[in-house]
Design a protein around this motif. Structure first.
Motif, PDB file in Angstrom:
ATOM      1  N   THR A 263       0.831  -1.210   0.000  1.00  0.00           N
ATOM      2  CA  THR A 263       0.000   0.000   0.000  1.00  0.00           C
ATOM      3  C   THR A 263       0.860   1.252   0.000  1.00  0.00           C
ATOM      4  O   THR A 263       0.578   2.224  -0.733  1.00  0.00           O
ATOM      5  CB  THR A 263      -0.941  -0.007   1.227  1.00  0.00           C
ATOM      6  N   ALA A 264       1.925   1.259   0.828  1.00  0.00           N
ATOM      7  CA  ALA A 264       2.818   2.414   0.883  1.00  0.00           C
ATOM      8  C   ALA A 264       3.562   2.603  -0.439  1.00  0.00           C
ATOM      9  O   ALA A 264       3.783   3.733  -0.886  1.00  0.00           O
ATOM     10  CB  ALA A 264       3.810   2.243   2.032  1.00  0.00           C
ATOM     11  N   VAL A 322      14.598  -2.348  -1.631  1.00  0.00           N
ATOM     12  CA  VAL A 322      15.189  -1.470  -2.662  1.00  0.00           C
ATOM     13  C   VAL A 322      14.042  -0.736  -3.352  1.00  0.00           C
ATOM     14  O   VAL A 322      13.574  -1.130  -4.430  1.00  0.00           O
ATOM     15  CB  VAL A 322      16.034  -2.280  -3.666  1.00  0.00           C
ATOM     16  N   THR A 323      13.594   0.316  -2.739  1.00  0.00           N
ATOM     17  CA  THR A 323      12.400   1.014  -3.226  1.00  0.00           C
ATOM     18  C   THR A 323      12.636   1.749  -4.540  1.00  0.00           C
ATOM     19  O   THR A 323      11.677   2.176  -5.183  1.00  0.00           O
ATOM     20  CB  THR A 323      11.910   2.011  -2.170  1.00  0.00           C
ATOM     21  N   ALA A 324      13.906   1.903  -4.937  1.00  0.00           N
ATOM     22  CA  ALA A 324      14.210   2.601  -6.190  1.00  0.00           C
ATOM     23  C   ALA A 324      14.069   1.696  -7.412  1.00  0.00           C
ATOM     24  O   ALA A 324      14.257   2.157  -8.544  1.00  0.00           O
ATOM     25  CB  ALA A 324      15.630   3.172  -6.144  1.00  0.00           C
ATOM     26  N   VAL A 395       9.404   2.323   4.091  1.00  0.00           N
ATOM     27  CA  VAL A 395       9.241   0.971   3.561  1.00  0.00           C
ATOM     28  C   VAL A 395      10.530   0.165   3.700  1.00  0.00           C
ATOM     29  O   VAL A 395      10.513  -1.010   4.095  1.00  0.00           O
ATOM     30  CB  VAL A 395       8.789   1.012   2.087  1.00  0.00           C
ATOM     31  N   MET A 396      11.669   0.778   3.368  1.00  0.00           N
ATOM     32  CA  MET A 396      12.937   0.055   3.449  1.00  0.00           C
ATOM     33  C   MET A 396      13.177  -0.466   4.861  1.00  0.00           C
ATOM     34  O   MET A 396      13.571  -1.619   5.057  1.00  0.00           O
ATOM     35  CB  MET A 396      14.092   0.965   3.035  1.00  0.00           C
ATOM     36  N   TRP A 397      12.915   0.360   5.870  1.00  0.00           N
ATOM     37  CA  TRP A 397      13.167  -0.052   7.253  1.00  0.00           C
ATOM     38  C   TRP A 397      12.183  -1.120   7.713  1.00  0.00           C
ATOM     39  O   TRP A 397      12.534  -2.010   8.492  1.00  0.00           O
ATOM     40  CB  TRP A 397      13.112   1.174   8.172  1.00  0.00           C
ATOM     41  N   ILE A 398      10.955  -1.049   7.222  1.00  0.00           N
ATOM     42  CA  ILE A 398       9.984  -2.095   7.560  1.00  0.00           C
ATOM     43  C   ILE A 398      10.459  -3.449   7.046  1.00  0.00           C
ATOM     44  O   ILE A 398      10.438  -4.456   7.756  1.00  0.00           O
ATOM     45  CB  ILE A 398       8.601  -1.754   6.958  1.00  0.00           C
ATOM     46  N   PHE A 403      12.826  -8.736   8.006  1.00  0.00           N
ATOM     47  CA  PHE A 403      13.885  -9.695   7.675  1.00  0.00           C
ATOM     48  C   PHE A 403      14.651 -10.099   8.931  1.00  0.00           C
ATOM     49  O   PHE A 403      14.888 -11.290   9.184  1.00  0.00           O
ATOM     50  CB  PHE A 403      14.846  -9.086   6.649  1.00  0.00           C
ATOM     51  N   ALA A 404      15.059  -9.122   9.719  1.00  0.00           N
ATOM     52  CA  ALA A 404      15.877  -9.403  10.901  1.00  0.00           C
ATOM     53  C   ALA A 404      15.124 -10.270  11.910  1.00  0.00           C
ATOM     54  O   ALA A 404      15.678 -11.236  12.456  1.00  0.00           O
ATOM     55  CB  ALA A 404      16.321  -8.093  11.551  1.00  0.00           C
ATOM     56  N   LEU A 405      13.843  -9.944  12.147  1.00  0.00           N
ATOM     57  CA  LEU A 405      13.071 -10.710  13.126  1.00  0.00           C
ATOM     58  C   LEU A 405      12.837 -12.135  12.639  1.00  0.00           C
ATOM     59  O   LEU A 405      12.975 -13.103  13.409  1.00  0.00           O
ATOM     60  CB  LEU A 405      11.731 -10.018  13.384  1.00  0.00           C
ATOM     61  N   THR A 406      12.497 -12.299  11.366  1.00  0.00           N
ATOM     62  CA  THR A 406      12.262 -13.638  10.822  1.00  0.00           C
ATOM     63  C   THR A 406      13.537 -14.478  10.873  1.00  0.00           C
ATOM     64  O   THR A 406      13.504 -15.644  11.282  1.00  0.00           O
ATOM     65  CB  THR A 406      11.754 -13.548   9.375  1.00  0.00           C
ATOM     66  N   ALA A 407      14.661 -13.888  10.472  1.00  0.00           N
ATOM     67  CA  ALA A 407      15.925 -14.620  10.494  1.00  0.00           C
ATOM     68  C   ALA A 407      16.319 -14.988  11.924  1.00  0.00           C
ATOM     69  O   ALA A 407      16.790 -16.102  12.187  1.00  0.00           O
ATOM     70  CB  ALA A 407      17.016 -13.779   9.837  1.00  0.00           C
TER      71      ALA A 407
END
Length: 422
Positions: A263-264, A322-324, A395-398, A403-407
């Motif tokens: 959405t973002a 990579v929002t770009a 978005v990038m930080w989300i 990723f960090a929490l899942t890993a």
């Protein structure tokens, strides 16, 4: 029940040999050809559709009455959390008295709660919140019920692995059809009637499921073994099961965050409809992943594969940071992020079936379903809060946080930290 068996007639030996080769080469085909499996999978998916329809249906109903989005978020959250609480409780009851009675009664009560919620939301919103909780708590535990039946219906090894992968992949169909059915239901029945439509599909699916001989046989066995169940404690008290549940919560976080990320991203790119494409392509990626492991199940044990699958799932979401990226590449990245979800869930289901005694298997699967639901909810909630506070640039930080929490939670499933099943 097994994919092939010995036939004494010499004239049939070539046919039997070819049938066995086909079953061993294509386990998913063998699963679908096994008696009862196709019917149970279809009716289970039908009965689970309200889970994919209710959130949007409730929001649309609130919007059509009071227009209060804060209240829409509250009542939806109540429904989701109540469902996460109800699944292990009803699953434990199934392990004690059987599938038929629990699924029938819970299906009826959930439908009545949906009906009451739809009719009281405008004149009595407080009562509607309570009924939303009832609809969630009494959601028929069809997911854990089906997964408790898989070891009865198919052979261990590649066929059982394929069954779990097929089950995990089929869930994606629910989340593709759910929003579409909601839109169609509102167009045909209106916002109030649509909520009744969603509850009715759940009731029909649950009742159709228990008409099959497999749940009935399981229920008869449970009634005959009541004494054997009395000494069995809740499987969540087994540290190994608790670790798998925590792992499952972790893989649910990026799945939930993706809704906000999509959405973002749509808002940031000013590209109407992009969010829908991102979520749809992600589901297609999951279907591809399920098909691949269904045809060629992963060879190692789930104890060894859980951590690897969880980390690969987390890595698959990284390109979305990579929002770009060009829009087309970002949509492709969304598809890649979905590939590992069914294989990972397949390992979870198989591991749970190894860790839990048969008399507590439905409840163990109920805890896993709740963990996944809470993970998805947490991912959506936290991502929404971050975007609300920082805007679409977050978005990038989300993605990186998910990723960090899942890993990190994937590491607790390492074999060196596992516990014996008994």
């Amino acid at each position: 029940m097994r994919p092939c068996r010995t036939v004494m007639e010499p004239s049939n030996h070539v046919y039997v040999r070819l049938a066995c080769m086909t079953s061993s080469s294509y386990p998913m085909v063998s699963v679908l050809r096994t008696r009862h499996t196709g019917y149970l999978l279809f009716t289970s998916l039908l009965g689970r559709l309200p889970g994919a329809m209710a959130a949007l249906a409730i929001v649309q109903l609130v919007h059509s009455t009071s227009g209060d989005f804060a209240f829409a978020g509250l009542i939806t959250a109540v429904y989701v959390v109540a469902g996460a609480v109800g699944q292990p409780l009803l699953s434990r009851l199934i392990d004690r008295i059987g599938q038929v009675a629990v699924l029938a009664v819970s299906g009826i009560l959930s439908f009545l709660a949906f009906t009451g919620m739809a009719l009281t939301l405008d004149p009595a919103p407080g009562a509607a919140v309570a009924l939303a909780a009832a609809a969630g708590i009494f959601t028929p535990p069809l997911e854990p019920a089906l997964r408790a039946l898989w070891p009865r219906l198919v052979s261990p090894g590649p066929q059982l692995k394929a069954a779990f992968s097929l089950d995990a992949g089929a869930q994606e169909i629910i989340f593709i059809l759910g929003p579409l059915l909601t839109v169609a239901g509102i167009a045909v029945f209106g916002p109030v009637g649509n909520l009744l439509f969603a509850g009715g599909l759940g009731l029909i699916g649950a009742l159709a499921f228990i008409l099959n001989p497999a749940p009935q046989a399981a229920s008869r066995q449970r009634r005959g073994d009541v004494a054997a169940h009395n000494g069995i404690r809740s499987p969540i008290l087994n540290p190994a099961v608790a670790r798998v549940a925590a792992f499952t919560f972790g893989i649910g976080v990026p799945v939930g965050a993706l809704t906000i990320v999509a959405t973002a991203s749509e808002a940031a790119r000013a590209d109407a409809g992009l969010a829908g494409w991102i979520l749809a392509v992600n589901a297609v990626g999951a279907l591809i992943g399920a098909t691949v492991v269904g045809i060629r199940p992963l060879g190692s044990t789930p104890e060894r594969l859980l951590t690897l699958c969880g980390i690969l799932l987390a890595v698959g979401y990284l390109p979305l940071a990579v929002t770009a990226l060009p829009t087309w590449a970002y949509v492709v990245a969304a598809g890649i992020s979905g590939l590992m979800l069914p294989p990972t869930l397949g390992q979870v289901f198989e591991r749970i079936s190894q860790l839990s005694p048969p008399a507590a298997l439905t409840e163990a699967n109920g805890w896993v379903v709740s963990a996944m639901t809470l993970g998805v909810g947490a991912g959506t909630l936290v991502a929404g809060v971050i975007v609300g506070a920082s805007g679409t640039s977050a978005v990038m930080w989300i993605v990186l946080l998910a990723f960090a929490l899942t890993a990190l939670l994937s590491l607790i499933a390492l074999p060196s930290r596992s516990f014996p099943a008994r």
